[in-house]
Design an enzyme around this catalytic site. Sequence first.
Site, short mmCIF file in Angstrom:
data_model
loop_
_atom_site.label_atom_id
_atom_site.label_comp_id
_atom_site.label_asym_id
_atom_site.label_seq_id
_atom_site.Cartn_x
_atom_site.Cartn_y
_atom_site.Cartn_z
CB VAL A 26 -5.66 0.94 2.59
CG1 VAL A 26 -6.48 -0.21 2.27
CG2 VAL A 26 -4.04 0.74 2.12
CE LYS A 41 -0.04 2.65 -1.80
NZ LYS A 41 0.44 1.00 -2.68
CG ASP A 143 7.14 -5.69 -3.58
OD1 ASP A 143 7.92 -6.18 -2.80
OD2 ASP A 143 6.81 -4.97 -2.21
#
Length: 751
Positions: A26, A41, A143
């Site tokens: 990143v 990213k 998540d």
Amino acid sequence: MPFSVGDLIDEHYRVEQRFAGGMGFVYIAMDEIVRKRFAIKQLSELHAENEILRERFRREAATWLQLDYHPHIVQAHSYMPRAEGPMLILEFVDGPSLDALLRAEKLLSQAQVIAYGRQFCSAMLHAHNRPIPDRGIGVLHRDIKPGNLLVTRTNQLKVTDFGLAKIQGDTNLTSEGQFVGTVAYSSPEQLRAAGDVTKRSDVYSFGTVMYQMLTGQQAFRATNPAELYFAIQETEAKSPADLCPDVDPALARIVTRCLKKDPAARFGDFAELDAALAGLKKVVAGPQERVCGTCGFVSRRKTTKCSVCGSAGEAKTEPGPADSAVPRPRSKTSKCVCGATLSDSAQSCSKCGRNRSDRPGSDPSRSWPLTGASEAPSHVPGLSDTSPVCAAEQKSSWNLDSGKEYLVELRSGGIVLPWPLERTGYTIGSAENMKIRLKDPKVARYQLFLVRLPCGWLAINPQANTHMEVNGWETKQCILHPADLVKVGMTWLAYVGPSGGAESMTAIPGRWPELAPPKAQTIKSGGSNVTTLNSPTATACVLETPGEGKFVSRGQPLRIGTSPVCDVRLQDSSATPVQALLVWQSDGPHLINVTGGLVRLLGGGEIIDRLMQDGDLLQIGATPVRVRIEGDPLVPGRRWAAATAAAPGRFSLSVLTGSQKGQTAVLALGQPVTLGRHSDCELVLSADTFVSRRHLEIVARESEVEIKDLSSRSGFFLNQTHFPQSAVGRLGDVVVVGKTSMLIHHELDAE
């Protein structure tokens, strides 16, 4: 190979920080065109060789991009399918993660938990109901955990990391019985099989997050993964009220319901959860909590430094009435960033759709352009940032690298301060965050924008109530030529660079010339109407120096001094690098003292600005100079005045990035033009696949440019601010659609 700090990505993202992760890297990078930071990213080169991982990354990017803009979701801007590792360009959030915030605070106030809870519900309602073309409706996160929730410096929650997200009904890339997610925050059904998740599974996960915010500990804890798996499947979590007696029982019941083993016993979706939290708004008021006077964060700690914004400013110890448990910072204006007026009860702007939290004054780390604010207006967001100003070394002699470009600040006593021009754009002013900071009380906080175009450096004064002079003539914009002298406030700047190297600007494809015929289809390099203008008559001003020195001006400026940029080069140790400037004005040739050195009329006083007369005897430094004027001295100045009076002309757009970089178009006054990838648009950006077929409608007015989104999906950026519907742009603003940045400026002259 991964990029290193200082490297350029895609020609305009300068890497400032790099972090390694399990699957790649990143980067925190500065876009040198719009002066805005992004998070980038990248899948590592090793993982990119795995077709399944590469396809997962591509689908993550596609899903994230389809979510478009929401104030509580980190926005994905573009995807770059690079061979050495694909990249996803993301919004940069300058603030802590919720995980880091919990480590600092241990546990959060009930008022703050409710505020974050409702913001999260808004984000997930958007994601769960978002149509994804050809794949289904709704994105399941899978998540949700404190590490994937970010808090901005204005205390706004943003959801990030859709790497494990799943489109409802889409079974691709998820093997039967496979688990994905983070065990401690996953629902029982998600632990059994990732493909079994529903909206209620995300509700469960956020219930575990709220539990941790209220109690300071996870809902289920164990010494090893097997015990943790068993605890989530078979045991019930203690009520938050049992661990923290001051937790409101109604709020504890909401969290407990989120954690039910049976999905049917939970809230059906985030709309139901949001309604339940909204019902608590008038009954929950934290006891003696400190409220940050800057961002509004409610803390239970006795500390003078805010964990969210870092402010050490005044904090209140009472949270206020129960129906405003999380107070907003007091706003300094009732204006939205688009200029529309916001009523006290409005939560969003009716004109541009921006959230009220994005109004001017809500973020003290930004300065917003307010029309007529003061003689020193705030800088335009997006054209500067908080990184250090450019480095410049003060010199007492003119020893510059002849192969480089500089903007040289001319100081008294022969001192020069050369600012090397190595970036794509520069902000210039007196504010601390300007890239070129001038310590001049007469210079506005944000005075000039200097941007590199193929035809040269374009200097723009975007402020209505400040002035810029180039070679003695006031102008709003100018393509700089080597040796041009720019004056702002009381400061003189000399542009120094190698001659040549400029390229022509071509036309943006499309039908815009039918509405606004340009002066020429090709804008040639050096197209400035305030740099050179020779008189066709015999009019001349001649400066004679000792020996054979004779220097003639027939309309062009003459710079006088010891440096190589001067037309009249003095061999005089008492003179400064640029001591004086001869410029034609409407009443004749004027001599202007540039750096305050010795410039005087022999037998008279010192000269600051004098109309030259035939036969004048001058002393510049220690050098005597005789003035002779031939012909009518009013002719060149009148031609200058006529040229500069028509200088502003029409608005134009020039592309700053991508394969169409260097293309420009003129906007017809009052005529709507469309911009998009479709060949039928007046402005065609066919090379940018992230631009919609018909993305924007643009209407140029006399002093501003109205911009309206037609895509109904991604909106656009004006400088660093996202506008989902409409906004008003002005001279010097940068418009961003897809991966394309465009500068608003006045029409360039063709030569």
